[in-house]
Design a protein around this motif. Structure first.
Motif, short mmCIF file in Angstrom:
data_model
loop_
_atom_site.label_atom_id
_atom_site.label_comp_id
_atom_site.label_asym_id
_atom_site.label_seq_id
_atom_site.Cartn_x
_atom_site.Cartn_y
_atom_site.Cartn_z
N LEU A 109 36.38 -37.42 71.05
CA LEU A 109 35.63 -38.63 70.70
C LEU A 109 34.61 -38.26 69.66
CD1 LEU A 109 35.45 -40.30 74.10
CD2 LEU A 109 36.74 -41.27 72.11
N ALA A 110 33.90 -37.19 69.95
CA ALA A 110 32.70 -36.62 69.10
C ALA A 110 33.31 -36.55 67.83
CB ALA A 110 31.97 -35.58 69.77
N ARG A 111 34.63 -35.74 67.67
CA ARG A 111 35.38 -35.57 66.35
C ARG A 111 35.63 -36.66 65.52
NH1 ARG A 111 36.92 -30.99 64.46
NH2 ARG A 111 36.83 -29.85 66.41
N PRO A 134 23.78 -44.66 58.60
CA PRO A 134 25.03 -43.86 59.21
C PRO A 134 24.89 -42.80 60.06
CG PRO A 134 25.32 -43.73 56.91
CD PRO A 134 23.92 -44.43 57.14
N LEU A 135 24.11 -41.89 59.76
CA LEU A 135 23.85 -40.56 60.59
C LEU A 135 23.24 -41.07 61.84
CD1 LEU A 135 23.99 -37.53 60.73
CD2 LEU A 135 21.40 -37.62 59.96
N GLN A 136 22.07 -41.85 61.91
CA GLN A 136 21.33 -42.38 63.17
C GLN A 136 22.66 -43.00 63.96
OE1 GLN A 136 18.36 -44.41 61.04
NE2 GLN A 136 16.83 -42.92 61.95
N GLU A 137 23.26 -44.04 63.29
CA GLU A 137 24.34 -44.65 64.09
C GLU A 137 25.39 -43.73 64.91
OE1 GLU A 137 28.21 -47.74 63.06
OE2 GLU A 137 26.36 -47.72 61.78
N ALA A 138 25.58 -42.62 63.94
CA ALA A 138 26.46 -41.78 64.71
C ALA A 138 25.70 -40.95 65.72
CB ALA A 138 27.15 -40.58 63.66
N ALA A 139 24.44 -40.46 65.61
CA ALA A 139 23.82 -39.98 66.60
C ALA A 139 23.90 -40.93 67.95
CB ALA A 139 22.49 -39.66 66.18
N GLU A 140 23.55 -42.22 67.50
CA GLU A 140 23.69 -43.02 68.81
C GLU A 140 24.77 -43.16 69.65
OE1 GLU A 140 22.45 -46.90 67.54
OE2 GLU A 140 20.16 -46.31 67.03
N LYS A 141 26.06 -43.26 68.82
CA LYS A 141 27.29 -43.12 69.42
C LYS A 141 27.42 -41.67 70.08
CE LYS A 141 29.60 -46.03 66.01
NZ LYS A 141 30.40 -46.10 64.73
N LEU A 142 27.33 -40.61 69.59
CA LEU A 142 27.07 -39.51 70.41
C LEU A 142 26.47 -39.39 71.66
CD1 LEU A 142 27.57 -37.16 67.13
CD2 LEU A 142 29.41 -37.40 68.65
N THR A 143 25.22 -40.04 71.55
CA THR A 143 24.36 -39.80 72.49
C THR A 143 25.15 -40.82 73.76
OG1 THR A 143 22.19 -39.67 71.66
CG2 THR A 143 22.33 -40.72 73.65
N GLY A 144 25.89 -41.79 73.55
CA GLY A 144 26.36 -42.52 74.36
C GLY A 144 27.57 -41.87 74.99
N ILE A 145 28.47 -41.10 74.28
CA ILE A 145 29.49 -40.21 74.54
C ILE A 145 29.07 -39.34 75.53
CG2 ILE A 145 31.21 -38.79 74.00
CD1 ILE A 145 31.40 -40.15 71.43
#
Length: 265
Positions: free
Chosen positions: A85-87, A235-246
């Motif tokens: 998922l992170a990838r 988009p970097l902040q959005e990715a960080a939020e998604k990764l935080t959720g995971i």
């Protein structure tokens, strides 16, 4: 009949996706406007989805995602695993921005590239996953160490190891200032890598404890990060939020244990 069923299924999915993309609950009128469906269709499908637990209706008629959507999301995350998922998140970030990206963690006071995606010209190729890099010059260090007490950092890190991107000496005061400024605004930049040919932009990834356990970092061409902030930071902040959720749902023992041991020393 099959065509009508398919059409109804697609419209039901449109409602779920509209609510997933929204930052707040939506009325049926808003859903009709967003999806382009007739209000009568929105009412019929939303009532069906509410009855099945996919949606919830609040007092006042506001609609939001229901527990069934959360159960399916959790099942998806657990079936695929953190690494996969992170990838996916990192690959999508690199594709959207056109820049290489990496997820970094700290281990035994070293910067470790956990996952990387994408490549850049001008001499900077995608880092080898698992590579250990000097810690203190990096944006990842400023992000991940920003919530570690100063006394621990001063006790555990030799002053001689404080170097900037050009390998010049770096004062503790400047490092702490950059880390704390990054903590407040939610991102850190380090400029002038590889003789001024690349810069880095990094955002934090939080565990369930809210401790910062990793960073997601983007490698940018040139000696300055500022020209890229408008297009690359969101988009970097959005990715960080998604990764935080995971990470908060699955946990990341390597990153979390490494950080906890550092903070306990």
């Amino acid at each position: 009949m099959i065509g009508k069923r398919a059409n109804g299924t697609e419209r039901a999915l449109d409602l779920i996706e509209a609510l997933s993309d929204a930052d707040a609950p939506l009325s049926r009128a808003q859903l009709a406007q967003i999806t382009g469906m007739p209000r009568s269709t929105v009412y019929t499908l939303s009532n069906l989805l509410i009855g099945r637990g996919w949606l919830i209706e609040q007092q006042g008629g506001q609609i939001l995602l229901g527990p069934k959507a959360g159960f399916v999301s959790n099942r998806y995350i657990h079936q695929h695993g953190l690494d996969a998922l992170a990838r996916q998140v990192l690959s999508e970030l690199s594709r959207r921005t056109g820049h290489p990206c990496e997820i970094d963690i700290l281990d035994r006071w070293e910067h470790v590239v956990a996952i990387s995606e994408g490549r850049i010209a001008s001499g900077y190729l995608r880092p080898v996953e698992g590579a250990r890099l000097p810690l203190m010059p990096t944006a990842a260090a400023r992000v991940i160490l920003s919530d570690v007490p100063e006394a621990i950092l001063r006790a555990r890190i030799d002053q001689a190891l404080l170097r900037d991107a050009a390998n010049g000496p770096l004062a503790w005061e400047r490092f702490f200032q950059e880390a704390q400024e990054g903590l407040l605004r939610g991102y850190v930049t380090v400029e002038g890598w590889l003789g001024g040919t690349v810069s880095t932009l990094a955002c934090p990834v939080h565990a369930a404890s809210r401790q910062i356990v990793a960073s997601v970092c983007m490698i940018l061409p040139g000696s300055k990060a500022a020209p890229f902030l408008d297009t690359c930071l969101p988009p970097l902040q959005e990715a960080a939020e998604k990764l935080t959720g995971i990470v908060q749902r699955l946990g990341w023992p390597d990153a979390e244990n490494g950080k906890s041991l550092m903070c306990a020393e």
